[in-house]
Design a protein around this motif. Structure first.
Motif, PDB file in Angstrom:
ATOM      1  N   ASP A  20       0.833  -1.192   0.000  1.00 25.68           N
ATOM      2  CA  ASP A  20       0.000   0.000   0.000  1.00 25.68           C
ATOM      3  C   ASP A  20       0.874   1.251   0.000  1.00 25.68           C
ATOM      4  O   ASP A  20       1.727   1.407   0.869  1.00 25.68           O
ATOM      5  CB  ASP A  20      -0.895  -0.021   1.247  1.00 25.68           C
ATOM      6  N   VAL A  21       0.693   2.090  -1.001  1.00 23.88           N
ATOM      7  CA  VAL A  21       1.424   3.362  -1.052  1.00 23.88           C
ATOM      8  C   VAL A  21       0.443   4.475  -0.698  1.00 23.88           C
ATOM      9  O   VAL A  21      -0.552   4.662  -1.390  1.00 23.88           O
ATOM     10  CB  VAL A  21       2.047   3.600  -2.436  1.00 23.88           C
ATOM     11  N   VAL A  22       0.694   5.172   0.409  1.00 19.47           N
ATOM     12  CA  VAL A  22      -0.295   6.106   0.946  1.00 19.47           C
ATOM     13  C   VAL A  22       0.190   7.555   0.866  1.00 19.47           C
ATOM     14  O   VAL A  22       1.394   7.803   0.843  1.00 19.47           O
ATOM     15  CB  VAL A  22      -0.624   5.751   2.414  1.00 19.47           C
ATOM     16  N   PRO A  23      -0.725   8.528   0.823  1.00 18.84           N
ATOM     17  CA  PRO A  23      -0.302   9.930   0.770  1.00 18.84           C
ATOM     18  C   PRO A  23       0.397  10.348   2.070  1.00 18.84           C
ATOM     19  O   PRO A  23       0.106   9.789   3.131  1.00 18.84           O
ATOM     20  CB  PRO A  23      -1.613  10.703   0.622  1.00 18.84           C
ATOM     21  N   ALA A  24       1.284  11.328   1.964  1.00 20.23           N
ATOM     22  CA  ALA A  24       1.947  11.845   3.163  1.00 20.23           C
ATOM     23  C   ALA A  24       0.875  12.385   4.102  1.00 20.23           C
ATOM     24  O   ALA A  24      -0.125  12.933   3.658  1.00 20.23           O
ATOM     25  CB  ALA A  24       2.919  12.950   2.774  1.00 20.23           C
ATOM     26  N   GLY A  25       1.076  12.215   5.403  1.00 21.31           N
ATOM     27  CA  GLY A  25       0.122  12.745   6.364  1.00 21.31           C
ATOM     28  C   GLY A  25      -0.963  11.745   6.733  1.00 21.31           C
ATOM     29  O   GLY A  25      -1.875  12.066   7.482  1.00 21.31           O
ATOM     30  N   THR A  26      -0.874  10.524   6.221  1.00 23.29           N
ATOM     31  CA  THR A  26      -1.871   9.499   6.558  1.00 23.29           C
ATOM     32  C   THR A  26      -1.667   9.019   7.992  1.00 23.29           C
ATOM     33  O   THR A  26      -0.538   8.892   8.445  1.00 23.29           O
ATOM     34  CB  THR A  26      -1.723   8.303   5.598  1.00 23.29           C
ATOM     35  N   ASP A  27      -2.772   8.755   8.679  1.00 26.95           N
ATOM     36  CA  ASP A  27      -2.692   8.158  10.011  1.00 26.95           C
ATOM     37  C   ASP A  27      -2.463   6.651   9.829  1.00 26.95           C
ATOM     38  O   ASP A  27      -3.256   5.980   9.183  1.00 26.95           O
ATOM     39  CB  ASP A  27      -4.023   8.417  10.740  1.00 26.95           C
ATOM     40  N   THR A  59      -2.530   4.207  11.989  1.00 28.64           N
ATOM     41  CA  THR A  59      -3.194   3.264  12.891  1.00 28.64           C
ATOM     42  C   THR A  59      -4.120   2.273  12.177  1.00 28.64           C
ATOM     43  O   THR A  59      -3.976   1.075  12.361  1.00 28.64           O
ATOM     44  CB  THR A  59      -3.980   4.027  13.970  1.00 28.64           C
ATOM     45  N   PRO A  60      -5.076   2.754  11.345  1.00 31.08           N
ATOM     46  CA  PRO A  60      -5.940   1.759  10.703  1.00 31.08           C
ATOM     47  C   PRO A  60      -5.166   0.816   9.787  1.00 31.08           C
ATOM     48  O   PRO A  60      -5.469  -0.374   9.724  1.00 31.08           O
ATOM     49  CB  PRO A  60      -6.937   2.603   9.905  1.00 31.08           C
ATOM     50  N   LEU A  61      -4.154   1.337   9.086  1.00 32.36           N
ATOM     51  CA  LEU A  61      -3.366   0.490   8.190  1.00 32.36           C
ATOM     52  C   LEU A  61      -2.685  -0.622   8.967  1.00 32.36           C
ATOM     53  O   LEU A  61      -2.646  -1.771   8.547  1.00 32.36           O
ATOM     54  CB  LEU A  61      -2.304   1.337   7.472  1.00 32.36           C
ATOM     55  N   SER A 117      -3.575  -1.774  11.902  1.00 35.08           N
ATOM     56  CA  SER A 117      -4.594  -2.721  12.386  1.00 35.08           C
ATOM     57  C   SER A 117      -4.860  -3.785  11.338  1.00 35.08           C
ATOM     58  O   SER A 117      -4.956  -4.974  11.641  1.00 35.08           O
ATOM     59  CB  SER A 117      -5.916  -2.010  12.648  1.00 35.08           C
ATOM     60  N   ALA A 118      -4.998  -3.347  10.095  1.00 34.87           N
ATOM     61  CA  ALA A 118      -5.287  -4.293   9.015  1.00 34.87           C
ATOM     62  C   ALA A 118      -4.107  -5.240   8.817  1.00 34.87           C
ATOM     63  O   ALA A 118      -4.289  -6.436   8.610  1.00 34.87           O
ATOM     64  CB  ALA A 118      -5.594  -3.538   7.729  1.00 34.87           C
ATOM     65  N   ASN A 134      10.088  10.744  10.073  1.00 32.22           N
ATOM     66  CA  ASN A 134       8.799  11.001  10.713  1.00 32.22           C
ATOM     67  C   ASN A 134       7.847   9.819  10.604  1.00 32.22           C
ATOM     68  O   ASN A 134       7.236   9.403  11.578  1.00 32.22           O
ATOM     69  CB  ASN A 134       8.139  12.202  10.038  1.00 32.22           C
ATOM     70  N   GLU A 181       6.300   7.189  13.410  1.00 30.91           N
ATOM     71  CA  GLU A 181       4.857   6.992  13.585  1.00 30.91           C
ATOM     72  C   GLU A 181       4.469   5.525  13.439  1.00 30.91           C
ATOM     73  O   GLU A 181       3.608   5.034  14.163  1.00 30.91           O
ATOM     74  CB  GLU A 181       4.073   7.847  12.580  1.00 30.91           C
ATOM     75  N   LEU A 225     -11.798  -7.593  12.518  1.00 28.30           N
ATOM     76  CA  LEU A 225     -11.200  -6.474  11.789  1.00 28.30           C
ATOM     77  C   LEU A 225     -12.208  -5.337  11.646  1.00 28.30           C
ATOM     78  O   LEU A 225     -11.873  -4.168  11.790  1.00 28.30           O
ATOM     79  CB  LEU A 225     -10.722  -6.939  10.412  1.00 28.30           C
ATOM     80  N   ASN A 279     -11.104   2.192  15.675  1.00 29.47           N
ATOM     81  CA  ASN A 279     -10.051   3.099  15.202  1.00 29.47           C
ATOM     82  C   ASN A 279     -10.644   4.381  14.651  1.00 29.47           C
ATOM     83  O   ASN A 279     -10.163   5.474  14.908  1.00 29.47           O
ATOM     84  CB  ASN A 279      -9.244   2.447  14.081  1.00 29.47           C
TER      85      ASN A 279
END
Lengths: 430, 290
Positions: free
Chosen positions: A223-230, A232-234, A236-237, A253, A257, B3, B10
């Motif tokens: 998964d390639v995510v935008p800068a500033g993504t939280d 936590t959910p990622l 968790s998955a 940074n 995180e 999940l 979350n």
């Protein structure tokens, strides 16, 4: 009522446009100087060297590491009498431009620096994104630049004529950690790969994925995510998928995180694999013991046996850096300092005194392509064709692991100082 | 199922952090009609204040929250007349100038922080940091849970203040229609000053939680400026309940999109939804904004 609506709309439109402006950086006005007329005509007996890097914005940390590296080169070379051309030494004066960690702002800043400051040559950006934005401007004005930091392979495939890089591209270095892990007696079987969507981090994530697939490790998530993504959910998955390794393409940074989020969610893979950023002093300082055992890739570490005339041995360099900045230099700082040495050598070879004319800058660029300079950071020799055009591809990719807050070389086999620790101890038993 | 529940929790926890900021931001917008671009910078200043105080006094940052809230409320109270002055300028687009003013203010604060404190990342460690609670197989990070619970309590207290006290009612009256409220004898300037002060206090206070969940650095507020806009526009400008719903929605969308579609789509979907809301519910999801 009818009066309110337009005001509200105007405010929304304005707010959004200002927001976009704030995110992309406020572009300054273009200086409308004509190309080809960028060489300095003022008489001076020192080299005016432009430094373009991230002195504010999201990548300000790394930007300052490059600045430290360049500054230390300038200071050292000036203390030793300047760059020797013929029988005279010429001092170096650095001029800074802030790219605000934003490619568009970087392109504007470098154009301003070339046209109004009339610099002789340029020491390049921290980020790959800015490097890619700046390179066409350099081609337009024909000013050579070496970046001591940018690592995205996509810079070099575009074959910019005046842009060089002293760090091997990420697709050459990021493959090493997973390769080393795959050769262990109990290799990881699965990996989840996260990347941040900037030129460098994305390239690292892609290289992690490719090297995992090549070495028989199954990629369970990419998964390639935008800068500033939280994160936590990622995470968790990812925790549900229970991979052996979590590999992350990002900067310090994001690395911090990811580790914080993993710990707070009780997720502990057998190893975290990252790339640049884990050797940043803040990483170990902020995370403490949680930073330990993280794997990374590097092309230089302070304990290598290398030396040159300007800085002495790698250890002398580390000492000088530590005295000045109270931190241990990482490979980006070292590469930035060594970058200046390539320019010094090329200038000495063509005997070009300051200020440089357009023709001398042309010669300087050609000479950079030809020479090989041996530095405390390793040999610098730029490729002159192929996919890594103008990149210094010769350096060995090292696998490092953080142990007690210090980087230890754990691979490849021929270079390692210690065996890698894998699986790593959980957060709560360190 | 595990999940799904984890993602739901979350989402609520992410949204929980935004509620306090969103509520303050929204009410301040409703009363003053000024979009405060410096919202992220108040968060950053709150986090830095907690960091420095913690370093010198060793008091847990969570215990410093009341002090930080009061201190920044005072700063907001003293500072508001400056913004008011810009708004009151006899100019066709005074509101725009105020907007440009807060934008400049945000850049100034961020730049000063960078110069004063440097670019280093700092860790704000609280008693809840890095702990987690296991709730029927779902892992809940303690600091986030704490932030959400605290956020709900503060918001409830703020709601009580707005709906049950006389000052609160005057604030809502001013937010609804400043002119009519003025005709009824409500001092608009005094109310604006009070609201701005509460907003700055609430925002700086949230900074303590945000700083301890992530880390403390001069640019940390930027992403919250974008989110604050999302929440206020989606919830309806000036709407209290809309801001709460939109804050939670923001958290849930981020969380579910991240897990089930991929982190790459979070912003795309968020802002697409914002677009739909603007087109179909221009007064916000609850239809209570203006």
């Amino acid at each position: 009522m009818f009066k309110k609506l337009p005001i509200r709309r105007a405010v929304v439109v304005l707010a959004i446009s200002c927001l976009i402006l704030s995110l992309t950086g406020c572009g300054g006005a273009k200086t409308g100087a004509d190309a080809g007329n960028s060489a300095s005509t003022e008489a001076r007996d020192y080299y005016k060297v432009g430094v373009i890097t991230s002195l504010s914005g999201a990548e300000v940390q790394g930007g300052n590491i490059t600045k430290y590296g360049y500054d230390l080169w300038a200071e050292t070379v000036n203390n030793k009498g300047g760059i020797k051309v013929g029988d005279k030494g010429y001092q170096v004066k650095l001029v800074y431009a802030d790219d605000q960690s934003d490619p568009a702002a970087g392109a504007n800043a470098v154009e301003r620096m070339i046209t109004s400051e009339k610099v002789d040559f340029i020491l390049g950006p921290y980020t790959s994104g800015v490097t890619k934005a700046v390179a066409p401007i350099l081609d337009k004005y024909k000013v050579p630049m070496i970046t001591g930091s940018a690592e995205s392979p996509s810079i070099w495939t575009q074959k910019f004529k005046y842009t060089f890089g002293s760090v091997p591209a990420a697709d050459l270095t990021a493959i090493s950690p997973l390769e080393t892990l795959s050769k262990l007696p109990n290799p990881p079987k699965t990996v989840a790969v996260l990347g941040v969507n900037d030129a460098f981090s994305k390239a690292v994530a892609e290289a992690f994925k490719a090297s995992a697939e090549k070495n028989g490790i199954t990629v369970v998530k990419f998964d390639v995510v935008p800068a500033g993504t939280d994160f936590t959910p990622l995470i968790s998955a990812i925790k549900q998928l229970n991979p052996d390794v979590l590999a992350v393409g990002g900067h310090e940074n994001e690395h911090m995180e990811v580790i914080k989020a993993s710990k707070s969610l009780g997720f502990m893979p057998k190893a975290f694999v990252m790339h640049y950023g884990i050797t940043n002093p803040d990483f170990s300082k902020n995370l403490g013991k949680d930073a330990d055992y993280t794997f990374g890739a590097a092309v230089w570490t302070p304990d290598l046996d290398l030396k040159d005339d300007l800085f002495g041995s790698a250890q002398d360099y580390v000492k000088a850096y530590k005295d000045k900045y109270n931190a241990i230099p990482d490979y980006t700082a070292a590469a930035c300092s060594a970058t200046g040495e390539s320019f010094s050598a090329a200038l000495a070879k063509i005997g070009a005194k300051p200020p440089l004319s357009d023709q001398q800058r042309e010669e300087l660029t050609k000479t950079l392509e030809q020479i090989e300079v041996n530095t405390f950071y390793g040999p610098i020799k730029f490729a002159t064709d192929g996919n890594w055009y103008h990149d210094n591809v010769g350096l060995k990719a090292l696998v490092i692991q953080m142990i007690n807050g210090e980087q230890v070389i754990v691979g490849p086999e021929a270079m390692k100082a210690k065996d890698p620790v894998y699986p790593v101890p959980a957060f709560n038993v360190r | 199922m595990g999940l799904f529940m984890q993602t739901l929790i979350n989402g609520i926890l992410i949204g929980g952090i935004f509620i306090t900021i969103a509520v303050g931001f929204s009410i301040s917008y409703g009363v003053m009609h000024i979009v405060d671009f410096a919202v992220g910078e108040w968060i950053m200043l709150g986090a830095f204040t907690a960091f420095w105080l913690n370093m010198y006094t060793n008091v847990d940052p969570l215990l410093l929250i009341p002090f930080i809230a009061l201190f920044f409320a005072l700063i907001g109270y003293l500072f508001q007349p400056v913004i008011q002055k810009v708004v009151n300028i006899k100019h066709r687009s005074a509101a725009m100038m105020a907007l440009a003013f807060t934008f400049g203010l945000s850049t100034l604060i961020r730049g000063s922080a960078l110069t004063l404190w440097g670019f280093n990342n700092r860790n704000l460690i609280t008693v809840l940091s890095e702990k987690n609670v296991d709730l029927f197989g779902i892992t809940v990070p303690a600091i986030r849970a704490g932030a959400t619970v605290f956020s709900i309590l503060v918001t409830a207290a703020f709601a009580y203040f707005l709906y049950r006290t006389k000052t609160g009612i005057t604030i809502r009256a001013a937010a609804e229609n400043k002119t009519v409220a003025g005709l009824m004898g409500i001092d608009g300037h005094r109310i604006s000053r009070l609201v701005y002060s509460i907003y700055v206090g609430l925002t700086a206070m949230s900074g303590v939680f945000i700083g301890s969940i992530f880390s403390v650095f001069p640019d940390m507020g930027l992403r919250y400026t974008a989110f604050a806009f999302f929440v206020v526009v989606a919830g309806g400008m000036g709407s209290f309940s809309g801001a709460i719903v939109a804050g939670l929605m923001l958290g849930l969308i981020s969380s579910f999109v991240s897990v089930y579609m991929g982190g790459a789509y979070v912003f795309l979907i968020l802002f697409f939804i914002l677009y739909l809301i603007l087109v179909f519910f221009p007064k916000g999801i609850l239809g209570k904004g203006w």
